[in-house]
Write a protein that holds these residues in place. Structure first.
Motif, short mmCIF file in Angstrom:
data_model
loop_
_atom_site.label_atom_id
_atom_site.label_comp_id
_atom_site.label_asym_id
_atom_site.label_seq_id
_atom_site.Cartn_x
_atom_site.Cartn_y
_atom_site.Cartn_z
N THR A 131 40.28 -9.21 -4.31
CA THR A 131 40.31 -8.93 -3.30
C THR A 131 39.06 -8.43 -4.18
OG1 THR A 131 41.05 -7.06 -3.48
CG2 THR A 131 42.66 -8.42 -2.01
N GLY A 132 37.84 -8.41 -2.87
CA GLY A 132 36.52 -7.88 -2.52
C GLY A 132 35.58 -8.64 -3.41
N TYR A 133 36.02 -10.32 -3.84
CA TYR A 133 34.59 -10.55 -4.29
C TYR A 133 34.05 -12.30 -3.71
CZ TYR A 133 35.64 -7.44 -8.18
OH TYR A 133 35.11 -6.25 -8.85
N PRO A 134 33.31 -12.16 -4.05
CA PRO A 134 33.23 -13.89 -3.30
C PRO A 134 33.69 -15.21 -4.23
CG PRO A 134 30.81 -12.53 -4.49
CD PRO A 134 32.17 -11.76 -5.10
N ASP A 135 34.51 -15.07 -4.74
CA ASP A 135 35.52 -15.65 -5.70
C ASP A 135 37.36 -15.84 -5.33
OD1 ASP A 135 35.23 -13.86 -7.13
OD2 ASP A 135 35.66 -15.62 -8.94
N SER A 136 36.82 -14.34 -4.47
CA SER A 136 38.87 -14.00 -4.62
C SER A 136 39.50 -14.70 -3.68
CB SER A 136 38.42 -12.64 -3.87
OG SER A 136 38.17 -11.61 -4.29
N LYS A 137 39.11 -15.85 -2.69
CA LYS A 137 39.56 -16.91 -1.81
C LYS A 137 40.25 -17.73 -3.02
CE LYS A 137 39.46 -19.47 2.21
NZ LYS A 137 38.88 -20.48 3.08
N THR A 138 39.70 -18.31 -3.11
CA THR A 138 39.55 -19.19 -4.18
C THR A 138 40.49 -19.40 -5.47
OG1 THR A 138 37.28 -19.95 -4.24
CG2 THR A 138 38.83 -20.95 -6.10
N LEU A 139 40.41 -17.93 -6.06
CA LEU A 139 41.43 -16.93 -7.10
C LEU A 139 42.72 -17.36 -6.23
CD1 LEU A 139 39.23 -14.70 -8.75
CD2 LEU A 139 40.62 -16.70 -10.00
N ARG A 140 43.17 -16.46 -5.34
CA ARG A 140 43.97 -16.15 -4.89
C ARG A 140 44.56 -17.73 -4.13
NH1 ARG A 140 41.27 -12.82 -0.86
NH2 ARG A 140 41.56 -14.25 1.06
N GLU A 141 44.42 -18.25 -4.44
CA GLU A 141 44.57 -19.96 -3.87
C GLU A 141 45.68 -20.47 -4.82
OE1 GLU A 141 41.23 -22.77 -2.04
OE2 GLU A 141 41.45 -21.87 0.28
N LYS A 142 44.56 -20.84 -6.12
CA LYS A 142 45.19 -21.34 -7.09
C LYS A 142 46.55 -19.77 -7.98
CE LYS A 142 40.59 -22.46 -8.97
NZ LYS A 142 39.08 -22.50 -10.30
N LEU A 143 45.98 -18.47 -7.54
CA LEU A 143 47.69 -18.53 -7.63
C LEU A 143 48.27 -18.59 -7.05
CD1 LEU A 143 48.73 -15.40 -9.54
CD2 LEU A 143 47.97 -14.06 -8.16
N GLY A 144 48.51 -18.45 -5.88
CA GLY A 144 50.07 -18.78 -5.23
C GLY A 144 49.78 -20.33 -5.27
N LYS A 145 49.50 -21.07 -5.48
CA LYS A 145 48.96 -22.70 -5.88
C LYS A 145 50.79 -22.57 -7.71
CE LYS A 145 47.98 -27.65 -6.93
NZ LYS A 145 46.58 -28.31 -7.24
N LYS A 146 49.82 -21.41 -8.56
CA LYS A 146 50.83 -21.72 -9.76
C LYS A 146 51.76 -21.08 -9.27
CE LYS A 146 49.43 -21.83 -14.23
NZ LYS A 146 49.57 -23.35 -14.56
N LEU A 147 52.26 -19.80 -8.62
CA LEU A 147 52.70 -19.13 -8.58
C LEU A 147 54.07 -19.82 -7.40
CD1 LEU A 147 52.07 -14.86 -9.36
CD2 LEU A 147 52.97 -16.60 -10.91
N GLY A 148 53.52 -20.67 -6.86
CA GLY A 148 54.53 -21.89 -5.80
C GLY A 148 55.03 -20.68 -4.46
#
Length: 180
Positions: A131-148
């Motif tokens: 959260t709070g960074y320009p790339d946060s959304k992309t990181l959350r998408e990757k984490l959501g995918k990785k953790l299911g």
């Protein structure tokens, strides 16, 4: 040979049933979108007989249907396909996911914990740039995918990490993989 799933998979519609049955050997029931209330007895019977795994579309309607089911069946498992895997020609839905994506989502299905331990706090999301960074959304998408866990905004991610019993070790390992 297709993997066999013991629980009954709950999806939104007929096309989702077809996609899931192409991926796994399982009993699948459809709630027919927002008609979920009219199909609650069918879901209840499945829940009591074998348990259920909720696999709804990665969109607003899918989230609302998932929440409706979760409130009534707290021991339901939840499986998520991500938006990219569920999108074809601008249409988002389970029916667009390939068999591998469906199998992966079902393998990562999780139950919501009855006693939620608040391991994750907002500070950790900031620390890991979720959260709070320009790339946060992309990181959350990757984490959501990785953790299911599917896609989440920051607040939803925090809730899912705690509700689904993700350990700090799982989280850190996933973030390490994402950052490499």
């Amino acid at each position: 040979m297709k993997p066999k799933i013991k629980e009954i998979i709950v999806v939104e519609g007929r096309d989702d049933i077809t996609a899931v049955k192409a991926a796994v050997d399982a009993e699948v029931v459809a709630v027919h979108g927002f008609s979920v209330g009219k199909n609650i007895e069918k879901i209840k019977a499945a829940y009591e007989r074998k348990g259920i795994v909720v696999l709804t579309d990665p969109d607003f309607a899918g989230l609302k249907i998932r929440d409706y089911i979760q409130k009534r069946f707290p021991k339901a498992k939840h499986a998520y396909i991500n938006r990219i895997e569920g999108t074809k020609n601008g249409d988002i839905g389970v029916e667009n996911a390939n068999p591998e994506a469906i199998i992966k989502a079902l393998n990562k299905a999780r139950c919501e914990l009855t006693e939620i331990k608040e391991i994750f706090k907002p500070e950790i999301l900031l620390e890991y740039r979720l959260t709070g960074y320009p790339d946060s959304k992309t990181l959350r998408e990757k984490l959501g995918k990785k953790l299911g866990l599917g896609y989440s905004n920051g607040k939803q991610l925090l809730s899912k990490l705690n509700r689904y019993g993700i350990t700090m070790e799982e989280f850190q390992e996933a973030m390490k993989d994402i950052n490499n």
